[in-house]
Design an enzyme around this catalytic site. Structure first.
Site, short mmCIF file in Angstrom:
data_model
loop_
_atom_site.label_atom_id
_atom_site.label_comp_id
_atom_site.label_asym_id
_atom_site.label_seq_id
_atom_site.Cartn_x
_atom_site.Cartn_y
_atom_site.Cartn_z
N LYS A 150 77.12 0.97 -32.52
CA LYS A 150 76.55 2.27 -32.26
C LYS A 150 77.18 3.31 -31.53
O LYS A 150 76.99 4.54 -31.74
CB LYS A 150 74.83 1.97 -31.78
CG LYS A 150 74.12 3.26 -31.75
CD LYS A 150 72.66 2.83 -31.30
CE LYS A 150 71.79 4.07 -30.79
NZ LYS A 150 70.58 3.64 -30.30
N HIS B 215 85.42 -4.63 -35.93
CA HIS B 215 84.33 -4.50 -37.23
C HIS B 215 84.60 -2.96 -37.60
O HIS B 215 84.64 -2.01 -36.85
CB HIS B 215 83.01 -4.66 -36.48
CG HIS B 215 81.95 -4.49 -37.36
ND1 HIS B 215 82.07 -5.29 -38.91
CD2 HIS B 215 80.62 -3.85 -37.60
CE1 HIS B 215 80.96 -5.16 -39.35
NE2 HIS B 215 80.19 -4.13 -38.82
#
EC number: 1.1.1.86
Length: 493
Positions: A109, A132
């Protein structure tokens, strides 16, 4: 910013989804020497950030941490972890300009805000790394053209990255170079060195793409890795106590049963897990798994379609913008389930008992692994990537539940994984409610009472063949063989 994957042509999409190569051990003979004298700065000090940094420092690299000013001034947990482990800690302005390699290991986030903050401070020709690729693929982050962008993604939680390294081994790791950002042509060399420094080359490395990693990672964590385990725990416990089983005993049977049965999965795949059952129980679990697959296949396919087409990411980011209302609501609902609220149980349960009484658990795991694997492969993801994101990581996540219930799992996994898990579970629990209500106590958690192990030979042969011939078992046997060979090499050293 726009979804990067959706800007590509169909040919480019398929090419990126299908990129996957198991790298040879000799390709890592140079270890981490390529980045040996580099200044390496890690942004963020959470589970992945801390444990990757510890491994890289032990591999002889120069590691420091940069945190937001507030994290430093308020001496937050990230600052405490970094300083207590003897690392240099500084602000973005202090450390980023001198960095040759910047590792963005903040929560998903925070990727956009973190990269937006550090990119103007990065020197010409530096490298930015991720573990990621969500920020690149789903959020469409544009990185300065002179910066090399790579990914090194260990296929497990950060704590396990450290523990395997300390044992002289490592965890299977996926590496990739962003095709839009490899100006010097050395992205692969950097990614290989980074992976070697974390210990990944000791367990096996897949050369893949940002896109294949993101799409398969999202699918695995939403469905089998977290969603199916949580669904099994929540629904299984509800039905066990409804049929008169003590709540504490039912909790233990599921909490540690998930860990025990998936441990068998880790060592020998679905074949080994199923072989731990008696012949009648194996056939029953197989049939139950087939029934579960019929019910759940449309849900798995919907999740895969939503991930591929970007709908999942858009939905989750809308929840981010809405102060995580859905995520926080689902988190609170999970905490109120009978499974989470049940007391501990001190009754001894042997390893074999977990299998004998775990027919429902085994069926759920088998169905989930196969459905997730099939959905990924059907979408163009190579079978090796699909294996790592389905079967391989399941025992690692089950270990989290064994440590401290579903709460621990949802704390350890990424914010993206937690949201996807709740999204899946929110749909799967009502979908399976009638099916689980129809199961007997023997199927759910008592085990078969009949003492005879007699079964029809033809039927047993048919079931065994079906188990062993599934695609996840075929590629799994091959990949586990590589890992075993590499572990022997690491041990010899």
């Amino acid at each position: 910013m726009s979804n990067y994957f959706n800007t590509l042509s169909l040919r480019e999409k398929l090419g990126q989804l299908g990129k996957c190569r198991f790298m040879k051990r000799e390709e890592f003979n140079d270890g981490c020497n390529f980045i040996k004298d580099w200044n390496i700065v890690i942004v963020g000090c959470g589970a992945q950030g801390l444990n990757q940094g510890l491994n890289m420092r032990d591999s002889g690299l120069n590691i420091s941490y940069t945190l937001r000013d507030a994290a430093i001034s308020e001496k937050r947990q990230s600052w405490q972890w970094a300083t207590e482990n003897g690392f240099t800690v500084g602000s973005y302005a202090e450390l980023i300009p001198q960095a040759d390699l910047v590792l963005n290991l903040t929560p998903d986030k925070q990727h956009t805000s973190a990269v937006t903050a550090v990119m103007p401070l990065m020197k010409q020709g530096a490298t930015l790394a991720y573990s990621h690729g969500f920020n690149i693929v789903e959020e469409g982050m544009q990185i300065r053209s002179d910066i090399t962008v790579v990914m090194v993604a260990p296929k497990c939680p950060g704590t396990e990255v450290r523990e395997e390294y300390k044992r002289g081994f490592g965890v299977p790791t996926l590496i990739a170079v962003h095709p839009e950002n490899d100006p010097q042509g050395n992205g692969l060399a950097i990614a290989k060195a980074y992976a070697s420094a974390t210990g990944g080359d000791r367990a096996g490395v897949l050369e893949s793409s940002f896109i294949a990693e993101v799409k398969s990672d999202l699918m695995g964590e939403q469905t089998i890795l977290c969603g199916m385990l949580q669904t099994a725990a929540v629904l299984g416990h509800k039905q066990l106590i409804a049929q008169g089983m003590d709540a504490a005993y039912a909790r233990k049977l599921l909490q540690y049963g998930l860990e025990t049965t998936t441990e068998g999965l880790k060592h020998g795949g679905i074949t080994n897990m199923m072989d731990r059952l008696s012949n009648p129980a194996k056939i029953l679990a197989f049939d139950m798994a087939e029934e579960l697959k019929v019910i759940l296949r449309p849900l798995f396919q919907k999740h895969m379609d939503d991930i591929i087409e970007g709908r999942f990411s858009a939905t989750m980011m809308a929840d981010w913008a809405n102060d995580d209302v859905n995520l926080l609501t689902w988190r609170a609902e999970t905490a109120e389930t009978s499974f989470e609220k049940s007391p501990e149980c001190d009754t001894e349960i042997s390893e074999q008992e977990y299998y004998d009484k775990g027919i429902f658990v085994v069926a759920m795991i088998k169905a989930g692994v196969e459905l997730a694997f099939d959905a990924m492969v059907d979408s163009g993801i190579i079978n090796a990537s699909a294996y790592y994101e389905s079967l391989h990581e399941t025992p690692l996540i089950a270990n989290c539940i064994a440590r401290n219930m579903l709460h621990e799992m949802n704390v350890v996994i990424s914010d993206t994984a937690e949201y996807g898990n709740y999204l899946f579970t929110h749909a799967a629990v009502p979908l399976l409610a009638d099916y689980t209500a129809s199961l007997t106590l023997e199927q759910l958690g008592e085990g078969l009472k009949e003492s005879s192990n007699n079964v029809d030979n033809a039927r047993l042969i048919e079931v065994n063949e079906a188990i062993r011939s599934h695609g996840v078992e075929v590629i799994g046997k091959e990949l586990r063989g590589y890992m075993t060979d590499m572990k022997k090499i690491a041990s010899a050293k």
